[in-house]
Scaffold this motif. Sequence first.
Motif, PDB file in Angstrom:
ATOM      1  N   LEU A  10      -7.164   1.500  16.098  1.00  0.00           N
ATOM      2  CA  LEU A  10      -5.715   1.402  15.931  1.00  0.00           C
ATOM      3  C   LEU A  10      -5.053   0.504  16.976  1.00  0.00           C
ATOM      4  O   LEU A  10      -3.856   0.205  16.856  1.00  0.00           O
ATOM      5  N   GLY A  11      -5.786   0.111  18.012  1.00  0.00           N
ATOM      6  CA  GLY A  11      -5.225  -0.791  19.010  1.00  0.00           C
ATOM      7  C   GLY A  11      -4.792  -0.145  20.303  1.00  0.00           C
ATOM      8  O   GLY A  11      -4.160  -0.792  21.148  1.00  0.00           O
ATOM      9  N   PHE A  12      -5.112   1.147  20.512  1.00  0.00           N
ATOM     10  CA  PHE A  12      -4.822   1.770  21.801  1.00  0.00           C
ATOM     11  C   PHE A  12      -5.654   1.093  22.893  1.00  0.00           C
ATOM     12  O   PHE A  12      -6.776   0.637  22.643  1.00  0.00           O
ATOM     13  N   ALA A  13      -5.108   1.063  24.107  1.00  0.00           N
ATOM     14  CA  ALA A  13      -5.736   0.299  25.186  1.00  0.00           C
ATOM     15  C   ALA A  13      -6.657   1.131  26.069  1.00  0.00           C
ATOM     16  O   ALA A  13      -7.587   0.577  26.673  1.00  0.00           O
ATOM     17  N   GLU A  14      -6.414   2.449  26.179  1.00  0.00           N
ATOM     18  CA  GLU A  14      -7.144   3.266  27.151  1.00  0.00           C
ATOM     19  C   GLU A  14      -7.413   4.660  26.596  1.00  0.00           C
ATOM     20  O   GLU A  14      -6.680   5.158  25.746  1.00  0.00           O
ATOM     21  N   ALA A  15      -8.450   5.295  27.157  1.00  0.00           N
ATOM     22  CA  ALA A  15      -8.689   6.728  26.950  1.00  0.00           C
ATOM     23  C   ALA A  15      -9.286   7.287  28.229  1.00  0.00           C
ATOM     24  O   ALA A  15     -10.214   6.705  28.798  1.00  0.00           O
ATOM     25  N   TRP A  16      -8.751   8.420  28.672  1.00  0.00           N
ATOM     26  CA  TRP A  16      -9.178   9.063  29.917  1.00  0.00           C
ATOM     27  C   TRP A  16      -9.727  10.447  29.601  1.00  0.00           C
ATOM     28  O   TRP A  16      -9.149  11.190  28.813  1.00  0.00           O
ATOM     29  N   PHE A  17     -10.839  10.807  30.245  1.00  0.00           N
ATOM     30  CA  PHE A  17     -11.479  12.100  30.055  1.00  0.00           C
ATOM     31  C   PHE A  17     -11.395  12.916  31.343  1.00  0.00           C
ATOM     32  O   PHE A  17     -11.692  12.407  32.429  1.00  0.00           O
TER      33      PHE A  17
ATOM     34  N   ARG B 104     -10.502   0.600  27.026  1.00  0.00           N
ATOM     35  CA  ARG B 104     -10.964   0.917  28.369  1.00  0.00           C
ATOM     36  C   ARG B 104     -11.076   2.435  28.515  1.00  0.00           C
ATOM     37  O   ARG B 104     -10.312   3.186  27.908  1.00  0.00           O
ATOM     38  N   LEU B 105     -12.021   2.872  29.349  1.00  0.00           N
ATOM     39  CA  LEU B 105     -12.374   4.284  29.426  1.00  0.00           C
ATOM     40  C   LEU B 105     -12.332   4.749  30.875  1.00  0.00           C
ATOM     41  O   LEU B 105     -12.935   4.132  31.749  1.00  0.00           O
TER      42      LEU B 105
ATOM     43  N   GLY C 213     -17.498  -3.592  32.285  1.00  0.00           N
ATOM     44  CA  GLY C 213     -16.190  -3.723  32.902  1.00  0.00           C
ATOM     45  C   GLY C 213     -15.073  -2.931  32.268  1.00  0.00           C
ATOM     46  O   GLY C 213     -13.910  -3.112  32.638  1.00  0.00           O
ATOM     47  N   ARG C 214     -15.389  -1.994  31.374  1.00  0.00           N
ATOM     48  CA  ARG C 214     -14.325  -1.226  30.716  1.00  0.00           C
ATOM     49  C   ARG C 214     -14.027   0.107  31.386  1.00  0.00           C
ATOM     50  O   ARG C 214     -13.163   0.851  30.925  1.00  0.00           O
ATOM     51  N   VAL C 215     -14.722   0.440  32.458  1.00  0.00           N
ATOM     52  CA  VAL C 215     -14.527   1.748  33.070  1.00  0.00           C
ATOM     53  C   VAL C 215     -13.406   1.705  34.105  1.00  0.00           C
ATOM     54  O   VAL C 215     -13.203   0.688  34.794  1.00  0.00           O
ATOM     55  N   MET C 216     -12.663   2.803  34.197  1.00  0.00           N
ATOM     56  CA  MET C 216     -11.634   2.994  35.222  1.00  0.00           C
ATOM     57  C   MET C 216     -11.949   4.295  35.950  1.00  0.00           C
ATOM     58  O   MET C 216     -12.402   5.270  35.332  1.00  0.00           O
ATOM     59  N   PHE C 217     -11.694   4.311  37.246  1.00  0.00           N
ATOM     60  CA  PHE C 217     -12.050   5.460  38.079  1.00  0.00           C
ATOM     61  C   PHE C 217     -10.800   6.199  38.499  1.00  0.00           C
ATOM     62  O   PHE C 217     -10.052   5.767  39.365  1.00  0.00           O
ATOM     63  N   GLY C 218     -10.550   7.327  37.829  1.00  0.00           N
ATOM     64  CA  GLY C 218      -9.461   8.209  38.229  1.00  0.00           C
ATOM     65  C   GLY C 218     -10.007   9.362  39.047  1.00  0.00           C
ATOM     66  O   GLY C 218     -11.038   9.944  38.696  1.00  0.00           O
ATOM     67  N   MET C 219      -9.340   9.689  40.131  1.00  0.00           N
ATOM     68  CA  MET C 219      -9.801  10.787  40.986  1.00  0.00           C
ATOM     69  C   MET C 219      -8.623  11.672  41.357  1.00  0.00           C
ATOM     70  O   MET C 219      -7.466  11.247  41.387  1.00  0.00           O
TER      71      MET C 219
END
Length: 383
Positions: free
Chosen positions: A34-41, A70-71, A99-105
């Motif tokens: 659908l074109g969403f840019a990100e998903a966070w788990f 991006r994840l 390169g699609r990973v993002m690090f949330g802490m």
Amino acid sequence: MQHGLFIAPYHDVNESPTIGLRRDLEIVEWVDRLGFAEAWFGEHHSTGWETICSPELMIAAAAERTSRIRLGTGVVSMPYHNPLMVVNRILQLDHMTMGRVMFGMGPGLLPTDADMIGVDIKSLREKLTEVAEIIVPLLRGEEVTHKTDWYTLNKARTHLLPYTQPHPEIAVASAITPSGGMLAGKYGFGMLCVAATETAGFDVLDENWKIANEVAAENGVEMDPAKLRLVVPMHVAATREKARADVAEGLARWVEYFDRVAPAGMRGMSGAGDPAELLVNAGRAVIGTPDDAIAMIEKLQAKQGEFGVVLLQAHNWAEWEETKKSYELYARFVMPHFAGTNRNRQSSYGDLTNAIDRLESQRTAGADAAFAQWEKKTGRKAG
């Protein structure tokens, strides 16, 4: 502005955990199309509802099902881990996702998580602050020696250098207290405002961002509003009545859970009346139409100012098909509104509306002339 999902997740304890986890992956695959840019788990280890204990595993699986989204880890509870082990996993994912990973802490949300492993709940924010000091050097592949009362790093370095240069994007959880903003400001991290529409969280949105910018200036770094993310619970349908009917049963069950696990200032919905009406009237959620979703985001813009990403909280209030339809309607009508995607189309349609009477008369005159020419040439009337 970009748009994404924030997947805690929330799965009713009466439902199959296997199906719940599979659907978490399926919904990311759906919004990628659908074109969403990100998903966070998220990462959680107790309560029974929030069933993802390893966001890294979910990212690895989701990456193989998707092509562009991006994840992110939303978030890794750092006081529960040795930071070197976490960073090694993030860098492995950086390569696996190209390169699609993002690090949330973050410090860890559920007190029952910390209690089970003997971590002092009062120390969680302090522990996160200690980790933040060495997280960037570790992500860059530098050698780090650092000792605290809960971990030791002795000439520690990661096995892999980052795929993303200089390192994957880092974001820190921010709810109500200024601690998240202070930490983000000190190191220039992004912010995940996980309580943006909760009354207490909304009230301090702009203040926490102001604090982050003030601390950033003191430390010679600059905050980027594109890396400011606001989490919003939404369920969208064709009408408000349909939206409320979709979520009636699931929302009631979720409210029972949330009132047990949320910090004291966010409770009080269970048994207080229609939960949909309570949430909507308090401005805590959208349960309505795409226009209602647009109004909520504009309200957040008016309070916060510029920010980069709206993250829709994946709450599983509705049945599966209605949940998918909600994201589809959001992508069809809300995302184009803020991107200005239809500006030229709408301008063209406006030109048509304004000019059609004048142009129609010219078109009619042209057709009449063609008929007249035919009659003059042949002596017969056309048709």
